[in-house]
Write a protein that holds these residues in place. Structure first.
Motif, mmCIF file in Angstrom:
data_model
loop_
_atom_site.group_PDB
_atom_site.id
_atom_site.type_symbol
_atom_site.label_atom_id
_atom_site.label_comp_id
_atom_site.label_asym_id
_atom_site.label_seq_id
_atom_site.Cartn_x
_atom_site.Cartn_y
_atom_site.Cartn_z
ATOM 1 N N ILE A 42 -0.591 -14.407 0.573
ATOM 2 C CA ILE A 42 -0.426 -12.706 -0.666
ATOM 3 C C ILE A 42 -0.018 -11.765 -0.665
ATOM 4 C CG2 ILE A 42 -2.250 -10.625 -0.008
ATOM 5 C CD1 ILE A 42 -3.314 -13.096 1.900
ATOM 6 N N HIS A 43 0.340 -11.590 -2.022
ATOM 7 C CA HIS A 43 1.574 -11.086 -2.279
ATOM 8 C C HIS A 43 1.726 -9.419 -2.534
ATOM 9 C CE1 HIS A 43 4.681 -13.939 -2.696
ATOM 10 N NE2 HIS A 43 4.324 -14.410 -1.899
ATOM 11 N N SER A 44 0.232 -9.377 -2.700
ATOM 12 C CA SER A 44 -0.611 -7.910 -3.294
ATOM 13 C C SER A 44 -1.953 -7.995 -3.479
ATOM 14 C CB SER A 44 -0.293 -7.886 -4.712
ATOM 15 O OG SER A 44 -0.804 -8.868 -5.312
ATOM 16 N N ILE A 45 -2.217 -6.502 -2.577
ATOM 17 C CA ILE A 45 -3.712 -5.999 -2.878
ATOM 18 C C ILE A 45 -4.250 -4.546 -3.400
ATOM 19 C CG2 ILE A 45 -5.772 -5.169 -0.465
ATOM 20 C CD1 ILE A 45 -3.903 -6.985 0.562
ATOM 21 N N TYR A 46 -5.115 -4.563 -3.846
ATOM 22 C CA TYR A 46 -5.639 -3.534 -4.708
ATOM 23 C C TYR A 46 -7.246 -3.100 -4.481
ATOM 24 C CZ TYR A 46 -6.489 0.017 -8.080
ATOM 25 O OH TYR A 46 -7.124 0.931 -8.810
ATOM 26 N N TYR A 47 -7.377 -1.913 -4.364
ATOM 27 C CA TYR A 47 -8.597 -2.224 -3.832
ATOM 28 C C TYR A 47 -9.481 -1.056 -4.907
ATOM 29 C CZ TYR A 47 -13.225 -0.733 -2.308
ATOM 30 O OH TYR A 47 -14.280 -0.174 -2.042
ATOM 31 N N ASP A 48 -10.514 -1.342 -6.356
ATOM 32 C CA ASP A 48 -11.022 -0.886 -6.803
ATOM 33 C C ASP A 48 -12.393 -0.022 -6.594
ATOM 34 O OD1 ASP A 48 -12.194 0.489 -9.226
ATOM 35 O OD2 ASP A 48 -12.268 -1.749 -9.791
ATOM 36 N N SER A 49 -11.735 1.088 -6.363
ATOM 37 C CA SER A 49 -12.566 2.351 -5.701
ATOM 38 C C SER A 49 -14.251 2.522 -6.258
ATOM 39 C CB SER A 49 -12.078 3.826 -5.225
ATOM 40 O OG SER A 49 -11.536 4.154 -5.990
ATOM 41 N N HIS A 50 -13.591 2.463 -8.148
ATOM 42 C CA HIS A 50 -14.562 2.314 -8.710
ATOM 43 C C HIS A 50 -15.765 1.031 -8.604
ATOM 44 C CE1 HIS A 50 -12.491 5.591 -9.927
ATOM 45 N NE2 HIS A 50 -11.791 4.813 -10.697
ATOM 46 N N ARG A 51 -15.836 -0.126 -8.796
ATOM 47 C CA ARG A 51 -16.361 -1.467 -8.623
ATOM 48 C C ARG A 51 -16.611 -1.585 -6.968
ATOM 49 N NH1 ARG A 51 -12.791 -2.098 -12.516
ATOM 50 N NH2 ARG A 51 -13.098 -1.618 -14.303
ATOM 51 N N ALA A 52 -16.207 -1.179 -6.201
ATOM 52 C CA ALA A 52 -15.610 -1.083 -4.888
ATOM 53 C C ALA A 52 -15.831 -3.396 -4.583
ATOM 54 C CB ALA A 52 -17.239 -1.840 -3.492
ATOM 55 N N ILE A 53 -14.282 -3.497 -4.927
ATOM 56 C CA ILE A 53 -13.989 -4.365 -4.991
ATOM 57 C C ILE A 53 -12.441 -5.004 -4.639
ATOM 58 C CG2 ILE A 53 -12.933 -6.679 -6.922
ATOM 59 C CD1 ILE A 53 -15.238 -6.440 -8.658
ATOM 60 N N LEU A 54 -12.142 -5.704 -3.780
ATOM 61 C CA LEU A 54 -11.135 -5.421 -3.125
ATOM 62 C C LEU A 54 -10.541 -6.896 -4.196
ATOM 63 C CD1 LEU A 54 -9.493 -5.266 -0.649
ATOM 64 C CD2 LEU A 54 -9.881 -7.216 0.370
ATOM 65 N N TRP A 55 -9.228 -6.935 -4.282
ATOM 66 C CA TRP A 55 -8.531 -7.792 -5.924
ATOM 67 C C TRP A 55 -7.490 -8.234 -4.951
ATOM 68 C CZ3 TRP A 55 -10.037 -8.787 -10.250
ATOM 69 C CH2 TRP A 55 -11.317 -8.746 -11.099
ATOM 70 N N ILE A 56 -6.972 -9.825 -4.816
ATOM 71 C CA ILE A 56 -5.508 -9.651 -4.138
ATOM 72 C C ILE A 56 -5.171 -10.771 -4.588
ATOM 73 C CG2 ILE A 56 -5.464 -11.506 -1.334
ATOM 74 C CD1 ILE A 56 -8.801 -10.697 -0.480
ATOM 75 N N GLY A 57 -3.410 -10.650 -4.876
ATOM 76 C CA GLY A 57 -2.839 -11.671 -5.607
ATOM 77 C C GLY A 57 -1.934 -12.220 -4.509
ATOM 78 N N THR A 58 -2.361 -13.917 -5.042
ATOM 79 C CA THR A 58 -1.531 -14.959 -4.101
ATOM 80 C C THR A 58 -1.669 -16.104 -4.495
ATOM 81 O OG1 THR A 58 -3.404 -16.743 -4.496
ATOM 82 C CG2 THR A 58 -3.783 -15.085 -2.828
ATOM 83 N N TYR A 59 0.339 -15.933 -3.857
ATOM 84 C CA TYR A 59 1.066 -17.098 -4.096
ATOM 85 C C TYR A 59 0.622 -18.861 -4.393
ATOM 86 C CZ TYR A 59 5.853 -17.899 -5.888
ATOM 87 O OH TYR A 59 7.169 -17.957 -6.833
ATOM 88 N N HIS A 60 0.454 -19.028 -5.440
ATOM 89 C CA HIS A 60 0.002 -20.368 -6.207
ATOM 90 C C HIS A 60 -1.279 -20.089 -6.329
ATOM 91 C CE1 HIS A 60 0.292 -24.178 -7.050
ATOM 92 N NE2 HIS A 60 -1.114 -24.734 -5.413
ATOM 93 N N GLY A 61 -2.217 -19.344 -5.490
ATOM 94 C CA GLY A 61 -4.075 -19.349 -5.456
ATOM 95 C C GLY A 61 -4.261 -18.234 -6.432
ATOM 96 N N GLY A 62 -3.916 -17.348 -7.565
ATOM 97 C CA GLY A 62 -3.655 -17.113 -8.113
ATOM 98 C C GLY A 62 -4.934 -15.775 -7.431
ATOM 99 N N ILE A 63 -5.753 -14.791 -8.297
ATOM 100 C CA ILE A 63 -6.480 -13.873 -8.297
ATOM 101 C C ILE A 63 -7.214 -14.274 -7.014
ATOM 102 C CG2 ILE A 63 -7.627 -11.865 -8.935
ATOM 103 C CD1 ILE A 63 -5.845 -11.700 -10.790
ATOM 104 N N ASN A 64 -8.011 -13.560 -5.642
ATOM 105 C CA ASN A 64 -8.902 -13.580 -5.406
ATOM 106 C C ASN A 64 -10.022 -12.914 -4.822
ATOM 107 O OD1 ASN A 64 -8.610 -16.258 -3.132
ATOM 108 N ND2 ASN A 64 -7.211 -15.837 -4.033
ATOM 109 N N PHE A 65 -10.848 -12.532 -6.084
ATOM 110 C CA PHE A 65 -11.352 -10.609 -5.300
ATOM 111 C C PHE A 65 -13.076 -11.068 -4.663
ATOM 112 C CE2 PHE A 65 -12.873 -13.136 -9.072
ATOM 113 C CZ PHE A 65 -14.162 -12.840 -9.825
ATOM 114 N N ILE A 66 -12.735 -9.905 -4.022
ATOM 115 C CA ILE A 66 -14.496 -10.038 -3.095
ATOM 116 C C ILE A 66 -15.461 -8.252 -3.219
ATOM 117 C CG2 ILE A 66 -13.428 -9.215 -1.118
ATOM 118 C CD1 ILE A 66 -15.819 -11.163 -0.064
#
Length: 186
Positions: A42-66
């Motif tokens: 995991i190389h980056s994490i961003y929490y979008d408080s407007h949409r309540a989505i956690l974005w996770i940037g991974t190395y080789h696995g693209g973006i994972n979000f929940i």
């Protein structure tokens, strides 16, 4: 997010620290579960408080979000992204997610859909390895690159202004992190 602190590690997993009960929850890649993380790096994490989505940037696995209400991850990978090696995530004033990649330049997502890709071959971005990104309070888009210094532009511009080592006190051409204080200083 709601009494939780998220942190990721290079060779490990996503850790969720629950402040209220001093507990750490671990989320990791499971090859048998298509709704788990796609990579443990995991190389980056961003929490979008407007949409309540956690974005996770991974190395080789693209973006994972929940989202706050989901129990399973969703994913964005090539061809929806320019590259599956995600190094940075930030959000602009219109709610678009800016994704810095390791070799694929910058991908811009609107509601989870790729709307724009910026690469050095079609812009004056000096390097397609985008280590860091930040959208400041005025809407200026800042990107720190590997060996390409710091690039910035307004949303309506197509040309970047580039700062390199020796210019305006930039001491190195690798810009790993960008932050803004409450006075608007970077």
């Amino acid at each position: 997010q709601h009494g939780k602190v998220y942190f990721g590690t290079e060779g490990g997993v996503l850790h969720v620290y629950h402040l209220q009960d001093d507990r750490i929850e671990v989320k990791k890649f499971d090859p048998d579960d298509q709704k788990s993380l796609k990579s443990n790096s995991i190389h980056s994490i961003y929490y979008d408080s407007h949409r309540a989505i956690l974005w996770i940037g991974t190395y080789h696995g693209g973006i994972n979000f929940i989202s706050r209400w989901d129990k399973k991850f969703r994913h964005l990978q090539m061809p929806e992204l320019s590259n599956n090696y995600i190094l940075s995530l930030s959000e602009d004033n219109a709610g678009r997610i800016h994704v810095g990649t390791d070799g694929g330049g910058i991908s811009i997502l609107d509601k989870g859909v790729l709307t724009k890709n910026i690469k050095s071959e079609s812009s004056n971005l000096l390097n397609d390895v985008v280590l860091s990104s930040h959208i400041d309070g005025e809407g200026v888009q800042w990107y720190g690159t590997f060996q390409g210094g710091l690039s910035y532009k307004n949303e309506d511009q197509t040309i970047f202004t580039n700062l390199l080592e020796g210019e305006r006190a930039l001491s190195d051409n690798d810009v790993n992190a960008i932050a803004e204080d409450s006075f608007g200083h970077l």
